[in-house]
Design an enzyme around this catalytic site. Structure first.
Site, PDB file in Angstrom:
ATOM      1  N   TRP A 195     -12.162  11.615   8.696  1.00 49.67           N
ATOM      2  CA  TRP A 195     -10.750  11.306   8.904  1.00 49.67           C
ATOM      3  C   TRP A 195     -10.428   9.971   8.273  1.00 49.67           C
ATOM      4  O   TRP A 195     -11.146   9.017   8.395  1.00 49.67           O
ATOM      5  CB  TRP A 195     -10.371  11.251  10.384  1.00 49.67           C
ATOM      6  CG  TRP A 195      -8.898  10.991  10.472  1.00 49.67           C
ATOM      7  CD1 TRP A 195      -7.897  11.884  10.196  1.00 49.67           C
ATOM      8  CD2 TRP A 195      -8.254   9.741  10.753  1.00 49.67           C
ATOM      9  NE1 TRP A 195      -6.672  11.280  10.302  1.00 49.67           N
ATOM     10  CE2 TRP A 195      -6.862   9.958  10.632  1.00 49.67           C
ATOM     11  CE3 TRP A 195      -8.726   8.466  11.069  1.00 49.67           C
ATOM     12  CZ2 TRP A 195      -5.933   8.942  10.840  1.00 49.67           C
ATOM     13  CZ3 TRP A 195      -7.806   7.458  11.281  1.00 49.67           C
ATOM     14  CH2 TRP A 195      -6.417   7.705  11.162  1.00 49.67           C
ATOM     15  N   ARG A 247       0.861  -1.184   0.000  1.00 41.67           N
ATOM     16  CA  ARG A 247       0.000   0.000   0.000  1.00 41.67           C
ATOM     17  C   ARG A 247       0.891   1.226   0.000  1.00 41.67           C
ATOM     18  O   ARG A 247       1.841   1.294   0.797  1.00 41.67           O
ATOM     19  CB  ARG A 247      -0.872  -0.023   1.261  1.00 41.67           C
ATOM     20  CG  ARG A 247      -1.875   1.104   1.319  1.00 41.67           C
ATOM     21  CD  ARG A 247      -2.620   1.125   2.647  1.00 41.67           C
ATOM     22  NE  ARG A 247      -2.035   2.088   3.546  1.00 41.67           N
ATOM     23  CZ  ARG A 247      -2.652   2.602   4.611  1.00 41.67           C
ATOM     24  NH1 ARG A 247      -3.885   2.220   4.915  1.00 41.67           N
ATOM     25  NH2 ARG A 247      -2.058   3.469   5.384  1.00 41.67           N
ATOM     26  N   HIS A 261      -9.206   6.598   2.704  1.00 38.84           N
ATOM     27  CA  HIS A 261      -9.674   6.856   4.066  1.00 38.84           C
ATOM     28  C   HIS A 261     -10.943   7.711   4.096  1.00 38.84           C
ATOM     29  O   HIS A 261     -11.036   8.690   4.850  1.00 38.84           O
ATOM     30  CB  HIS A 261      -8.550   7.464   4.923  1.00 38.84           C
ATOM     31  CG  HIS A 261      -8.416   6.751   6.226  1.00 38.84           C
ATOM     32  ND1 HIS A 261      -8.704   7.330   7.424  1.00 38.84           N
ATOM     33  CD2 HIS A 261      -8.057   5.480   6.500  1.00 38.84           C
ATOM     34  CE1 HIS A 261      -8.521   6.459   8.397  1.00 38.84           C
ATOM     35  NE2 HIS A 261      -8.135   5.319   7.854  1.00 38.84           N
ATOM     36  N   ASP A 274      -5.165   3.764   0.030  1.00 38.97           N
ATOM     37  CA  ASP A 274      -6.272   3.976   0.971  1.00 38.97           C
ATOM     38  C   ASP A 274      -6.677   5.451   0.943  1.00 38.97           C
ATOM     39  O   ASP A 274      -5.882   6.320   1.308  1.00 38.97           O
ATOM     40  CB  ASP A 274      -5.818   3.562   2.375  1.00 38.97           C
ATOM     41  CG  ASP A 274      -6.971   3.503   3.369  1.00 38.97           C
ATOM     42  OD1 ASP A 274      -8.080   3.952   3.023  1.00 38.97           O
ATOM     43  OD2 ASP A 274      -6.751   3.006   4.496  1.00 38.97           O
ATOM     44  N   GLU A 285      -4.161  -7.581   5.098  1.00 38.54           N
ATOM     45  CA  GLU A 285      -3.318  -6.444   5.492  1.00 38.54           C
ATOM     46  C   GLU A 285      -2.413  -6.870   6.653  1.00 38.54           C
ATOM     47  O   GLU A 285      -2.828  -7.601   7.537  1.00 38.54           O
ATOM     48  CB  GLU A 285      -4.211  -5.276   5.944  1.00 38.54           C
ATOM     49  CG  GLU A 285      -3.427  -4.040   6.370  1.00 38.54           C
ATOM     50  CD  GLU A 285      -4.336  -2.902   6.832  1.00 38.54           C
ATOM     51  OE1 GLU A 285      -5.550  -3.139   7.038  1.00 38.54           O
ATOM     52  OE2 GLU A 285      -3.820  -1.785   6.994  1.00 38.54           O
ATOM     53  N   GLU A 344     -13.418  -1.833   6.523  1.00 39.58           N
ATOM     54  CA  GLU A 344     -12.699  -2.002   7.794  1.00 39.58           C
ATOM     55  C   GLU A 344     -13.505  -1.488   8.975  1.00 39.58           C
ATOM     56  O   GLU A 344     -13.280  -1.919  10.099  1.00 39.58           O
ATOM     57  CB  GLU A 344     -11.316  -1.339   7.736  1.00 39.58           C
ATOM     58  CG  GLU A 344     -11.345   0.164   7.663  1.00 39.58           C
ATOM     59  CD  GLU A 344      -9.951   0.783   7.542  1.00 39.58           C
ATOM     60  OE1 GLU A 344      -9.124   0.240   6.803  1.00 39.58           O
ATOM     61  OE2 GLU A 344      -9.717   1.802   8.206  1.00 39.58           O
ATOM     62  N   ARG A 396     -13.390  -5.789   3.510  1.00 38.58           N
ATOM     63  CA  ARG A 396     -12.279  -5.655   4.466  1.00 38.58           C
ATOM     64  C   ARG A 396     -12.640  -5.952   5.915  1.00 38.58           C
ATOM     65  O   ARG A 396     -11.841  -5.724   6.817  1.00 38.58           O
ATOM     66  CB  ARG A 396     -11.713  -4.241   4.369  1.00 38.58           C
ATOM     67  CG  ARG A 396     -11.305  -3.905   2.997  1.00 38.58           C
ATOM     68  CD  ARG A 396      -9.982  -3.227   2.809  1.00 38.58           C
ATOM     69  NE  ARG A 396      -9.427  -2.488   3.895  1.00 38.58           N
ATOM     70  CZ  ARG A 396      -8.453  -2.927   4.691  1.00 38.58           C
ATOM     71  NH1 ARG A 396      -7.932  -4.123   4.512  1.00 38.58           N
ATOM     72  NH2 ARG A 396      -7.983  -2.173   5.661  1.00 38.58           N
ATOM     73  N   TYR A 429      -3.169  11.422   5.804  1.00 35.78           N
ATOM     74  CA  TYR A 429      -3.434  10.103   6.346  1.00 35.78           C
ATOM     75  C   TYR A 429      -2.398   9.087   5.832  1.00 35.78           C
ATOM     76  O   TYR A 429      -2.087   9.066   4.641  1.00 35.78           O
ATOM     77  CB  TYR A 429      -4.848   9.599   5.968  1.00 35.78           C
ATOM     78  CG  TYR A 429      -4.944   8.137   6.253  1.00 35.78           C
ATOM     79  CD1 TYR A 429      -5.044   7.693   7.572  1.00 35.78           C
ATOM     80  CD2 TYR A 429      -4.785   7.189   5.258  1.00 35.78           C
ATOM     81  CE1 TYR A 429      -5.017   6.349   7.871  1.00 35.78           C
ATOM     82  CE2 TYR A 429      -4.764   5.837   5.543  1.00 35.78           C
ATOM     83  CZ  TYR A 429      -4.876   5.430   6.863  1.00 35.78           C
ATOM     84  OH  TYR A 429      -4.826   4.099   7.168  1.00 35.78           O
ATOM     85  N   GLU A 481      -9.017   1.835  -1.733  1.00 35.45           N
ATOM     86  CA  GLU A 481      -9.735   1.491  -0.495  1.00 35.45           C
ATOM     87  C   GLU A 481     -10.506   2.674   0.075  1.00 35.45           C
ATOM     88  O   GLU A 481     -10.019   3.806   0.072  1.00 35.45           O
ATOM     89  CB  GLU A 481      -8.688   1.020   0.511  1.00 35.45           C
ATOM     90  CG  GLU A 481      -9.241   0.692   1.876  1.00 35.45           C
ATOM     91  CD  GLU A 481      -8.114   0.324   2.833  1.00 35.45           C
ATOM     92  OE1 GLU A 481      -7.034  -0.113   2.374  1.00 35.45           O
ATOM     93  OE2 GLU A 481      -8.306   0.484   4.049  1.00 35.45           O
TER      94      GLU A 481
HETATM   95  O1  LIG Z   1      -5.292  -0.140   7.971  1.00 34.70           O
HETATM   96  C1  LIG Z   1      -6.014   0.629   7.365  1.00 34.70           C
HETATM   97  O2  LIG Z   1      -6.370   0.475   6.202  1.00 34.70           O
HETATM   98  C2  LIG Z   1      -6.502   1.805   8.069  1.00 34.70           C
HETATM   99  O3  LIG Z   1      -7.193   2.596   7.463  1.00 34.70           O
HETATM  100  C3  LIG Z   1      -6.105   1.923   9.497  1.00 34.70           C
HETATM  101  C4  LIG Z   1      -7.116   2.656  10.338  1.00 34.70           C
HETATM  102  O4  LIG Z   1      -6.886   4.023  10.251  1.00 34.70           O
HETATM  103  C5  LIG Z   1      -7.031   2.223  11.762  1.00 34.70           C
HETATM  104  O5  LIG Z   1      -7.130   0.842  11.826  1.00 34.70           O
HETATM  105  C6  LIG Z   1      -8.115   2.874  12.580  1.00 34.70           C
HETATM  106  O6  LIG Z   1      -8.244   2.292  13.832  1.00 34.70           O
HETATM  107 MG   LIG Z   2      -7.982   1.637   5.646  1.00 35.99          MG
END
Ligand SMILES: O=C(O)C(=O)C[C@H](O)[C@H](O)CO
Ligand SMILES: [Mg+2]
Length: 402
Positions: free
Chosen positions: A402, A147, A212, A210, A339, A262, A283, A159, A236
């Site tokens: 975030w 990643r 996010h 990612d 991951e 996630e 995920r 991020y 992602e």
């Molecule tokens: O691992 C990832 O893809 C993330 O986005 C990590 C996250 O920010 C994290 O696990 C939040 O608790």
């Molecule tokens: Mg993530």
């Protein structure tokens, strides 16, 4: 056979982890991860005050019945606190079941469907050059999938970018750090990162990214299109996914594969996404999605719709979750990728485990159960410390994702 005791262990060997330990009258014990980043004590209380009293005296082998007893018995269904607490108990019960059978957990699930679990690591750099160098470092460590995230000119922080590199930890303060976000800057810069990566490394390594949850559907559609020449393994969390239908817009416009989930905690969070084929990878993982029992249901629905798994594996998921997830990954027919954000040495010492990394793959090991335990004396040396994930604001101060 009966459950005689259960307890919650909260420890902070560099970051907080919540673990459930269930004991039985036959001397076999099992453990499960209950960590919910930044809300750890809510799950600990849910377990101690509400679930553990219901467990004592039950037959630990009836994991399916216990799952439904806890899920339906609450009346209030789903949600990350409830589902992480149920997941921890479910994981501990599968651990006990596999130890009783004297088998590694993957054998109880149906045996190995592959020889190892392909993982992706996190490469991040303050700029494109540093991110490329980090990808090179992961290639040297043997990773086949990486990643990549990099700093965005004009933004002080982004991020996934940190000085800690191998041990990146986003929960960085006892009150949320405030980051500033600009979608325009981000969308202009990210395609340049992947152009540079493909120029330097060719098309052999799998590359992931990612977002996010920071874009709107039409912005995500544009990013997906812009990244098509670089053939990502996945893009992602392109948008926040409470509104599953929003993924239709992204899907109409791009062939870049999409991953999400996630933050999901049940099948209901991804039902439309999976049934309509709006994503390629799901995920959800053991700790936040109701344990092995519920994750299996998600994976089975996904399999019907050509969706593969890509379990979350950041540092806030303890080695206990990682161990259980690896047994799941080794078995699950529609596996995609796992991951793998490495835990620190302090964390690994608190949670001795059977899993090992070699040449881009993780192996769950052959120990009976899920192969992870907790050193309670060592855990007691690291008391809980409140730590929160950051929040994001646009440049005019508006709170953003975030
Ligand atoms: O691992 C990832 O893809 C993330 O986005 C990590 C996250 O920010 C994290 O696990 C939040 O608790
Ligand atoms: Mg993530």
């Amino acid at each position: 056979m009966k459950i005689t005791a259960a307890k919650v262990i909260v420890t902070c060997p560099g970051r907080n982890f919540v673990t459930v330990k269930i004991e039985t009258d036959e001397g076999v014990h099992g453990i499960g991860d209950a960590t919910l980043n930044g809300r750890e004590l809510a799950v600990a209380s849910y377990l101690e005050d509400h679930l553990i009293p219901c467990l004592i005296g039950r037959d630990p082998r009836q994991s399916e019945d216990i799952w439904h007893y806890l899920y339906r018995g609450a009346y209030w269904r789903r949600g990350p606190v409830t589902m992480s607490a149920i997941a921890a108990i479910d994981t501990a019960l599968w651990d006990i079941k596999a130890k009783l059978a004297d088998m590694p957990l993957y054998q109880l699930l149906g045996g190995a469907s592959r020889s190892g679990v392909m993982v992706y690591g996190h490469a991040n750099g303050r700029d494109i050059e540093e991110a490329c160098d980090e990808v090179a470092r992961y290639r040297e460590m043997g990773y086949h999938a990486i990643r990549a995230q990099c700093g965005i000119p004009g933004l002080d922080s982004t991020y996934g970018v940190s000085g800690d590199k191998l041990f990146y930890e986003p929960a960085d303060a006892d009150l949320p750090t405030e980051n500033v976000w600009s979608t325009e800057h981000y969308l202009r810069h990210v395609p340049k990162l992947f152009e540079a990566l493909r120029d330097r490394f060719g098309f052999e390594p799998h590359l992931l990214h990612d977002v996010h949850h920071r874009l709107t559907p039409i912005e995500a559609a544009r990013l997906g299109k812009d990244l098509e020449p670089y053939r990502l393994f996945w893009l992602e969390d392109a948008v926040p996914a409470e509104n599953q239908e929003a993924f239709r817009t992204i899907r109409q416009h791009t062939t870049t594969p999409l991953a999400v989930g996630e933050v999901f905690n049940s099948l209901w969070d991804c039902k439309t996404l999976i049934e309509e084929g709006l994503v390629d990878y799901i995920r959800a993982t053991v700790v936040h999605a109701g344990g092995v029992t519920h994750l299996r249901r998600i994976a089975d629905l996904a399999a019907l719709n050509h969706v593969r798994t890509g379990c979350h594996g950041a540092t806030d998921l303890s080695p206990v979750c990682m161990g259980a997830a690896l047994h799941f990954d080794l078995w699950v027919p529609n596996f995609g990728i796992q991951e793998y954000m490495r835990h620190t040495e302090e964390t690994d010492a608190v949670f001795p485990h059977a899993y090992t990394f070699e040449n881009g793959y993780l192996y769950p090991g052959e120990a009976p159960g899920h192969g992870v335990d907790i050193d309670e004396d060592l855990a007691a040396k690291y008391p809980y410390q409140r730590a929160y994930l950051p929040v994001n604001r646009l440049r005019d101060g508006t709170i953003w994702h975030w």
